[in-house]
Structure formats: structure tokens, C-alpha cells
Design an enzyme around this catalytic site. Sequence first.
Site, PDB file in Angstrom:
ATOM      1  N   THR A  40      -1.203  -4.235 -14.009  1.00 54.37           N
ATOM      2  CA  THR A  40      -0.257  -3.509 -13.154  1.00 54.37           C
ATOM      3  C   THR A  40      -0.244  -4.048 -11.722  1.00 54.37           C
ATOM      4  O   THR A  40       0.781  -3.993 -11.039  1.00 54.37           O
ATOM      5  CB  THR A  40      -0.614  -2.009 -13.165  1.00 54.37           C
ATOM      6  OG1 THR A  40      -0.489  -1.550 -14.518  1.00 54.37           O
ATOM      7  CG2 THR A  40       0.295  -1.192 -12.291  1.00 54.37           C
ATOM      8  N   THR A  41      -1.366  -4.580 -11.270  1.00 60.23           N
ATOM      9  CA  THR A  41      -1.431  -5.051  -9.883  1.00 60.23           C
ATOM     10  C   THR A  41      -0.430  -6.175  -9.610  1.00 60.23           C
ATOM     11  O   THR A  41      -0.073  -6.429  -8.461  1.00 60.23           O
ATOM     12  CB  THR A  41      -2.881  -5.488  -9.552  1.00 60.23           C
ATOM     13  OG1 THR A  41      -3.752  -4.413  -9.894  1.00 60.23           O
ATOM     14  CG2 THR A  41      -3.041  -5.828  -8.090  1.00 60.23           C
ATOM     15  N   ALA A  46       4.184  -2.779  -3.869  1.00 59.81           N
ATOM     16  CA  ALA A  46       3.391  -3.444  -2.820  1.00 59.81           C
ATOM     17  C   ALA A  46       3.360  -2.671  -1.503  1.00 59.81           C
ATOM     18  O   ALA A  46       3.257  -3.265  -0.438  1.00 59.81           O
ATOM     19  CB  ALA A  46       3.883  -4.871  -2.603  1.00 59.81           C
ATOM     20  N   HIS A  49       0.812   3.007   1.028  1.00 59.46           N
ATOM     21  CA  HIS A  49       1.376   4.320   1.349  1.00 59.46           C
ATOM     22  C   HIS A  49       0.575   4.975   2.470  1.00 59.46           C
ATOM     23  O   HIS A  49      -0.655   4.822   2.544  1.00 59.46           O
ATOM     24  CB  HIS A  49       1.344   5.217   0.110  1.00 59.46           C
ATOM     25  CG  HIS A  49       2.268   4.741  -0.970  1.00 59.46           C
ATOM     26  ND1 HIS A  49       3.631   4.830  -0.870  1.00 59.46           N
ATOM     27  CD2 HIS A  49       2.019   4.141  -2.168  1.00 59.46           C
ATOM     28  CE1 HIS A  49       4.189   4.321  -1.962  1.00 59.46           C
ATOM     29  NE2 HIS A  49       3.227   3.885  -2.767  1.00 59.46           N
ATOM     30  N   CYS A 401      12.241 -24.255  -2.957  1.00 57.95           N
ATOM     31  CA  CYS A 401      12.739 -22.942  -2.500  1.00 57.95           C
ATOM     32  C   CYS A 401      11.767 -22.306  -1.511  1.00 57.95           C
ATOM     33  O   CYS A 401      12.171 -21.719  -0.516  1.00 57.95           O
ATOM     34  CB  CYS A 401      12.918 -21.995  -3.676  1.00 57.95           C
ATOM     35  SG  CYS A 401      14.017 -22.598  -4.939  1.00 57.95           S
ATOM     36  N   CYS A 436      15.305 -20.502  -7.314  1.00 60.52           N
ATOM     37  CA  CYS A 436      15.500 -21.168  -8.619  1.00 60.52           C
ATOM     38  C   CYS A 436      14.470 -20.722  -9.646  1.00 60.52           C
ATOM     39  O   CYS A 436      14.538 -21.131 -10.806  1.00 60.52           O
ATOM     40  CB  CYS A 436      15.506 -22.689  -8.464  1.00 60.52           C
ATOM     41  SG  CYS A 436      13.903 -23.480  -8.610  1.00 60.52           S
TER      42      CYS A 436
END
Length: 475
Positions: A40-41, A46, A49, A401, A436
Site C-alpha cells: 500500500t505504501t 502521499a 495529515h 521526461c 511517456c
Amino acid sequence: MYDVVIIGAGAVGSATARELSRHKGRFLVLEADCDVCSGTTKANSAIVHAGYDAVPESLKAKYNVWGSRVMEALSEELDFPYKKTGSLVVCRKDQDRTELERLLEQGKKNGVEGLSIIERDQIIEMEPQIADEVTCALYAPTAAIICPFGMNIAFAENAADNGVEFAFNSKVTGVKKVGDHFSIKTENSEYQARTVVNAAGVYADIIHNMVSEKKIHITARRGQYELLDKSAAGICSHTIFQLPSKLGKGILVTPTVHGNVLIGPTAEDIPDKEDTETTAYGLSRVEEMSALSIKDIPYRSVITSFAGLRAHEDGGDFIIGEAADCSGFFDAAGIESPGLSSAPAIGADLAMMVAESLSLRENERFNGTRIGILDPKKLSAEDRNTLIKEHPEYGQIICRCESVTAGEIKDAITRTLGARTLDGIKRRTRAGMGRCQAGFCTPRQMELLEKYAGLSPEQVTKSGGDSLLVYGRTK
Ligand SMILES: Cc1cc2nc3c(=O)[nH]c(=O)nc-3n(C[C@H](O)[C@H](O)[C@H](O)COP(=O)(O)OP(=O)(O)OC[C@H]3O[C@@H](n4cnc5c(N)ncnc54)[C@H](O)[C@@H]3O)c2cc1C
């Protein structure tokens, strides 16, 4: 015999490993996947909170606020990207502001600093593209954004540099208490340990239930996202949430630490703990809902979509600490949001509990500082030229990129717990994260994996297992 076996090399397992390495002992992290940061990380919002969402007195409230307070200093110590942007929970004309006032009071009870309710005039100054329907907002100046890969990898690297062992492709299939220790079986080996830390993410219930009669149950709650190109960066500068519901914090619009814009996530309970597919319906919902926060989002700039799985435990709170009916077995279960924000605090607390239970002594050689991969883009032109003269590979762009050089990729492959897959390189350097999506740089990255890790092209995978890129030579 290990002192501690940690199951799972996500943010929580890796933070715990790093904190444990402040002590003397034999520590091992067992990870089912082929790299750290594979659960899950790797797929979430991101956000660090601020801590107003969690119910006062809950473990979520305690660890979120603690984590948020230490995150900035930690990002400097471990060299991962962090940016204090602040967040807004917006209230629309058709909604009731009493919910914002409730969140404000809840946040104050949780110890969150600087919260206030602001009106539309002030919101427009902060966020000129805010949707026309927005009337007021809860402003949390301590909220921040981080690179989740960066944090997870930094914890793990620093733990390994301080002596923690990591075993990848090591899925735990059985844990059993045998006298005063544990026997931990993986698909191809067996380990003995005095204590076990369960940080297995969405699978933490399965691991817990192997040793405890007090059963827990985790549902995978999927969240789908769209990521926008850096050209969309100007549309917002804070994390913008909508009023939370029973299923979570709703759809957000946020800048990322690397200059993209992220919108999402959905919240769907699903039966399959591996199902990270995105759906047409989910993504259309993300677009529809994000438009209620920020107007004129350039959806044509979406460069990729992805989904992550929250580990929602039936009780609704984190489960942290020694299992009531199995001494020596420590849980970090039900670590859904705000798990990323809380990981440093959970790691510190769990490591302290385990160290106390084993009476571990201090490791005087512990070095908590880690230096990340050198990014030539952050150097002055003069320093960059000097670097390229000494190490020409920093003058060779591989990912156009994101302007990632061969030097950075070499570093990612050859450093502690180095990358062995394309995703491993991507999460360490951002090669392949741009517009890309690795369309151009994949063959070049494969050459570098061959050169520095000795993997033939036929052995290189995207993310381990059977995610092969080529099957053989045609000529
Ligand atoms: C959509 C979404 C949005 C979120 N947004 C935020 C946010 O903005 N802020 C925030 O604070 N939190 C957020 N979260 C929560 C946060 O991402 C998680 O709480 C955190 O990443 C959990 O870390 P972890 O180490 O517990 O789990 P994981 O990262 O899943 O790590 C668990 C590891 O255990 C391994 N494993 C599993 N079973 C076994 C086994 N049998 N043997 C060996 N290894 C095993 C897995 O391969 C995995 O690598 C969000 C989550 C989701 C899904």
C-alpha cells in the site's frame, strides 16, 4: 535465532526496522515481494495529515499527530522529499459548515496546531482556481506532502546500513509459537525468532490469526487515482479535501512533491486483497468529484492512473502492540490512512515495546543519517559540470521526461538494498514516471540493470515475478 523478525517491508515494517536498529540484536525483515515499498505504501495520496480527522483518544489520532510533528526533521535526517503545503477541507453551498466546526474542535482535541476556518475571500487568495460553489474551509497549516517511496526506501536503507537483514521474495506462510520463541515459515525457508512484528499491510489479519485466538478481520478498501502531468502544476498549491464521509476523506486534489497533480481516491470495499485494477467507473467518479473542489482541471493532462488498497480493520482503528493472548507477537494491523503519516511514530513506539520486552541494549554504532541519490538537477551549473567531468554518467540522460541520468540509476542499483526491477529504479529515481511512462527509457534501463546488477534482458522484470519485459531473442 533472530531477536526480531518483522513481516512486511512497507513504511511501517521498515520504520520499525530502522528504529530497532538503534538497539543491539539480530533483526530480519521478511518481505513477500522482490523489493521494499511494494504494498500500500506505493499507492496512496502521499499526504502527511495534520490529524483532525481521527477520533480523539484513538490510536489513529495519537500516531498521526506524533508522526506529523516529527516528519519534517525525519525527512532531513533520511533525505527524502517533504513539503509543508497545508491543507483545506472545503465546504460547498449545499453543505453544512457545522461539520467543519466539528472537525476543527476534533483537531484541537487531538493537539493539531494552527487550525482555523477561513471564508471564500481568503480561500480565493490561497487557491484562485477553487470551485465557485465553495463557501468556507478548514485550513490546516501543518499538513504536508511527501514522497512515500522516498520515505519507505530511506527507512529500509538506513535500517540495513545499521545491520538489519532483509529477505525478499520471502512470503510468510506460517507463524507458530514453539516454547519461548517463534518458528516462521516462508515458501522456501524457516526462521526462528524471539519476537515477531506483524506489519503485513492488508494481510496483517492473516498473519495475526496464525497465532491469536482473538481474530481480526481486514477488508481491502480500494482507492483509485489519476496523476496529471507537471504542466497542470499551477491548478492548486494546497491539498484540497472535501468533507469526509463514513468511507474516508473523500476525493482530494493535491500537488505532489515532484510537481505533478494527483486527484482521487475512490473508496470501494473489495474481496480480493490483490485487486489494484482501475475501472472506467472509478476514474470517471474521480474526475466528477474533483471538479467540485477545483475548476478547469485539465483532464487531458492525465498521464497515468493507479489504485491502492487500504487495510481497513473491522474495529476502525489501528491495532498496535503485543497480542493479548500471544506474548512476543506484536501487531501493526489495520494501518489504513493516516498510516503513512503515522509510520514514523508507529515504528518508534513498536520498536520501543519490542526492545523493552527483550531488554535490548543500545547500539552505540547506530547512524541515523542517510544520504539519498544525488540529483544533479539540484546542483548549480558549475557544480554539475564538475560532477560530469569526474563521473560522465551524470551527463548521460536516460529518462528524458524526468531528466534522470545514468549516474542516478547506477546509484539506485548499486546502493544498499539496490533496485533490481524497473519499478525499483522508478521509485528510487523517478525514471519512467513522466509523460511517456517509460516508453522511451525502458531499453536503456534494462542495459543498466545488466551492466550493474548482472541481469540479462530476459531476466529483467517490471516488478518481479513473471512481469518479464522480453521473452527471448528473435535474431
Ligand atoms: C487510497 C489510499 C490513500 C491513502 N492516503 C494516505 C495519505 O494520504 N496519508 C496517509 O498517511 N496514509 C494514507 N494511506 C494509508 C497508507 O498508505 C498506509 O497506511 C501505509 O502505506 C501502510 O503501510 P504498511 O507498511 O502498513 O503496509 P504496506 O505498505 O502494504 O506494507 C506491507 C508489506 O507486507 C508485505 N507482506 C504482506 N503479506 C506478507 C507475508 N505473508 N509475508 C511477507 N510479507 C508480506 C507486503 O508485500 C507489503 O510489502 C492511504 C492508503 C490508500 C490505499
